[in-house]
Design a protein around this motif. Structure first.
Motif, PDB file in Angstrom:
ATOM      1  N   GLU A  87      -0.138   4.565  15.137  1.00  0.00           N
ATOM      2  CA  GLU A  87      -0.795   5.199  13.997  1.00  0.00           C
ATOM      3  C   GLU A  87      -0.182   4.668  12.699  1.00  0.00           C
ATOM      4  OE1 GLU A  87      -3.376   6.890  14.228  1.00  0.00           O
ATOM      5  OE2 GLU A  87      -3.407   7.793  16.232  1.00  0.00           O
ATOM      6  N   PRO A  88      -0.950   4.642  11.620  1.00  0.00           N
ATOM      7  CA  PRO A  88      -0.415   4.117  10.356  1.00  0.00           C
ATOM      8  C   PRO A  88       0.624   5.031   9.743  1.00  0.00           C
ATOM      9  CG  PRO A  88      -2.838   4.081  10.388  1.00  0.00           C
ATOM     10  CD  PRO A  88      -2.394   4.915  11.549  1.00  0.00           C
ATOM     11  N   VAL A  89       1.548   4.446   9.024  1.00  0.00           N
ATOM     12  CA  VAL A  89       2.491   5.169   8.181  1.00  0.00           C
ATOM     13  C   VAL A  89       2.654   4.354   6.905  1.00  0.00           C
ATOM     14  CG1 VAL A  89       4.521   4.067   9.245  1.00  0.00           C
ATOM     15  CG2 VAL A  89       4.769   6.249   8.057  1.00  0.00           C
ATOM     16  N   VAL A  90       2.572   5.015   5.759  1.00  0.00           N
ATOM     17  CA  VAL A  90       2.519   4.345   4.466  1.00  0.00           C
ATOM     18  C   VAL A  90       3.618   4.892   3.565  1.00  0.00           C
ATOM     19  CG1 VAL A  90       1.080   3.907   2.431  1.00  0.00           C
ATOM     20  CG2 VAL A  90       0.039   3.942   4.701  1.00  0.00           C
ATOM     21  N   ALA A  91       4.242   4.025   2.793  1.00  0.00           N
ATOM     22  CA  ALA A  91       5.324   4.426   1.901  1.00  0.00           C
ATOM     23  C   ALA A  91       4.824   5.373   0.810  1.00  0.00           C
ATOM     24  CB  ALA A  91       5.957   3.194   1.261  1.00  0.00           C
ATOM     25  N   GLN A  92       5.720   6.227   0.345  1.00  0.00           N
ATOM     26  CA  GLN A  92       5.412   7.153  -0.744  1.00  0.00           C
ATOM     27  C   GLN A  92       6.032   6.657  -2.048  1.00  0.00           C
ATOM     28  OE1 GLN A  92       5.881  11.924  -1.596  1.00  0.00           O
ATOM     29  NE2 GLN A  92       7.714  10.805  -0.997  1.00  0.00           N
ATOM     30  N   VAL A  93       5.241   6.713  -3.126  1.00  0.00           N
ATOM     31  CA  VAL A  93       5.776   6.501  -4.470  1.00  0.00           C
ATOM     32  C   VAL A  93       5.475   7.751  -5.293  1.00  0.00           C
ATOM     33  CG1 VAL A  93       5.588   3.989  -4.479  1.00  0.00           C
ATOM     34  CG2 VAL A  93       3.656   5.369  -5.265  1.00  0.00           C
ATOM     35  N   ARG A  94       6.363   8.039  -6.216  1.00  0.00           N
ATOM     36  CA  ARG A  94       6.136   9.172  -7.107  1.00  0.00           C
ATOM     37  C   ARG A  94       6.831   8.908  -8.427  1.00  0.00           C
ATOM     38  NH1 ARG A  94      10.599  12.923  -6.561  1.00  0.00           N
ATOM     39  NH2 ARG A  94      12.137  12.066  -5.115  1.00  0.00           N
TER      40      ARG A  94
ATOM     41  N   ALA B 219       8.056  -0.727   4.686  1.00  0.00           N
ATOM     42  CA  ALA B 219       7.404  -1.823   3.967  1.00  0.00           C
ATOM     43  C   ALA B 219       5.942  -1.897   4.390  1.00  0.00           C
ATOM     44  CB  ALA B 219       8.118  -3.146   4.248  1.00  0.00           C
ATOM     45  N   SER B 220       5.113  -1.027   3.833  1.00  0.00           N
ATOM     46  CA  SER B 220       3.712  -0.918   4.231  1.00  0.00           C
ATOM     47  C   SER B 220       2.838  -1.818   3.370  1.00  0.00           C
ATOM     48  CB  SER B 220       3.234   0.534   4.105  1.00  0.00           C
ATOM     49  OG  SER B 220       3.551   1.068   2.823  1.00  0.00           O
TER      50      SER B 220
ATOM     51  N   VAL C 178       0.857  -1.186   0.000  1.00  0.00           N
ATOM     52  CA  VAL C 178       0.000   0.000   0.000  1.00  0.00           C
ATOM     53  C   VAL C 178       0.897   1.241   0.000  1.00  0.00           C
ATOM     54  CG1 VAL C 178      -1.877   1.227   1.136  1.00  0.00           C
ATOM     55  CG2 VAL C 178      -1.733  -1.257   1.321  1.00  0.00           C
ATOM     56  N   THR C 179       0.598   2.198  -0.884  1.00  0.00           N
ATOM     57  CA  THR C 179       1.411   3.400  -0.997  1.00  0.00           C
ATOM     58  C   THR C 179       0.522   4.629  -1.174  1.00  0.00           C
ATOM     59  OG1 THR C 179       1.599   3.263  -3.413  1.00  0.00           O
ATOM     60  CG2 THR C 179       3.258   2.088  -2.120  1.00  0.00           C
TER      61      THR C 179
END
Length: 396
Positions: free
Chosen positions: A193-200, A177-178, A137-138
């Protein structure tokens, strides 16, 4: 009666053989999804769903199309709806095959969608029996439909390319590694709390057909993270802050740091560390929690441009490395406690495990307690380069 029983026993294997084909799905009747994009729709409170569907006949890595194929390994399509499920059903208006989720690698959410709240996404995809809980998930600031349809790197299928990027995350250490499993765990937890990887999308690379167009190819970059409070995104973590975050979330196998040379600030020395010992010790005093963060690292010098033997610069280099790591950890602590007020560092889990009785009092107001908690950081680095050892032996 015995004859009837014998006849039933004789026909039983035939019944089992025919019933085993019940619910059978042919691959040429399925739209096999490998990546999903979620964005805010045009209508108020609606969702735009984009899916990357693999073409089995055209995803074999040829430079040209197979007989009867198009040459494109994927087919991307979008639809909107008031909910994710309605958007999926609306795909049926122009998709000739049934959407199949079992081989999905990736879910990409747009920043605006994540800031609106991702509770519906978590609810839907965890209820879906076809979706695997290890699906990545990103969050992206770019268009999710463009991200999931960009063929990048050495892989033919974009979703698989991002999957392989995530598998190297413990070595690179630039994004968490979300996946759906740890996202749901953090979403349901009172202490994390959730933390999610960023893609761009970034423009880099050289076209094989047009070498003069340097940097003209878009590629997916996995770096940074998005921080959440409950199910709403509250902001981004920079690459520097994410490097500090990784010590809290994962057992890193490796990492690199580049620092200025102690004898010449215009030159650099590069170090790789593999022996990493990271511990958080919680305390409780005056009804407030506190945490002592201790990081021990042994590093190798892999590139020395200082113009002097590392034996002469060892102590100063270790101090500079400690200062760099301390800055990364302090930056993510400041962002979590003072700006976002979000415990995505899992300090609540550490405190709850050590002080279960005190947690009963603080658990319901952990967000405020976490923001006021005192933190101290202790870092010790040791340079253990084999080149350094050889040089020291030579001196002796």
């Amino acid at each position: 009666m015995r004859r009837l029983v014998c006849l039933l026993l004789a026909f039983l294997p035939l019944l089992l053989l025919t019933s085993s084909c019940y619910g059978l799905r042919q691959i040429n009747e399925l739209a096999i999804v490998t990546a999903v994009g979620l964005d805010v729709g045009k209508e108020p409170d609606s969702v735009k769903l984009s899916v990357q569907i693999i073409r089995p006949a055209d995803a074999r890595g040829q430079t040209g199309a197979p007989s009867g194929g198009t040459g494109e390994p994927i087919y991307s399509v979008s639809a909107e709806g008031k909910s994710i499920f309605e958007a999926i059903r609306n795909l049926g208006h122009f998709t000739s095959r049934r959407v199949y989720w079992a081989h999905n690698f990736l879910i990409v959410m747009h920043e605006s969608y994540a800031r609106r709240g991702i509770g519906d996404m978590i609810d839907f995809f965890t209820r879906n029996h076809e979706l695997r809980m290890n699906t990545w998930v990103t969050v992206t600031p770019d268009s999710p439909s463009e991200v999931i349809s960009t063929i990048t790197g050495l892989e033919v299928v974009p979703g698989e390319a991002v999957d392989r990027l995530f598998r190297n995350v413990q070595i690179v250490g630039l994004a968490p590694a979300s996946n759906m499993m740890n996202l749901e765990e953090a979403y349901l937890s009172r202490s994390v709390e959730p933390v999610v990887a960023q893609v761009r999308l970034v423009t880099r690379g050289i076209s094989n057909k047009r070498p003069e167009q340097h940097g003209s190819i878009k590629q997916v970059d996995l770096e940074g993270a998005a921080a959440f409070v409950n199910d709403k995104m509250v902001g981004w973590l920079s690459p520097k802050e994410t490097k500090g975050l990784m010590f809290f979330l994962q057992k890193l196998k490796s990492g690199i740091e580049v620092i200025p040379c102690p004898n010449n600030q215009n030159k650099i020395v590069t170090m790789e560390f593999k022996d990493i010992d990271f511990k958080v010790k919680p305390s409780y005093s005056d009804k407030l929690p506190s945490f002592h963060i201790r990081l021990m690292i042994k590093a190798d010098v892999v590139e020395n441009n200082c113009g002097a033997p590392m034996t002469d610069l060892r102590e100063e280099t270790e101090e500079a490395l400690e200062a760099k790591l301390n800055s990364e950890i302090q930056s993510v602590l400041t962002k979590a406690q003072q700006q976002y007020h979000s415990d995505f560092l899992k300090l609540g889990d550490v405190f709850r495990n050590k002080f279960p009785m005190e947690w009963k009092q603080l658990g319901s107001k952990w967000g405020a307690a976490f923001s006021e908690a005192q933190t101290t950081v202790e870092i010790k680095t040791t340079i253990k380069s084999t080149v350094l050892k050889a040089a020291e032996q030579g001196v002796k």
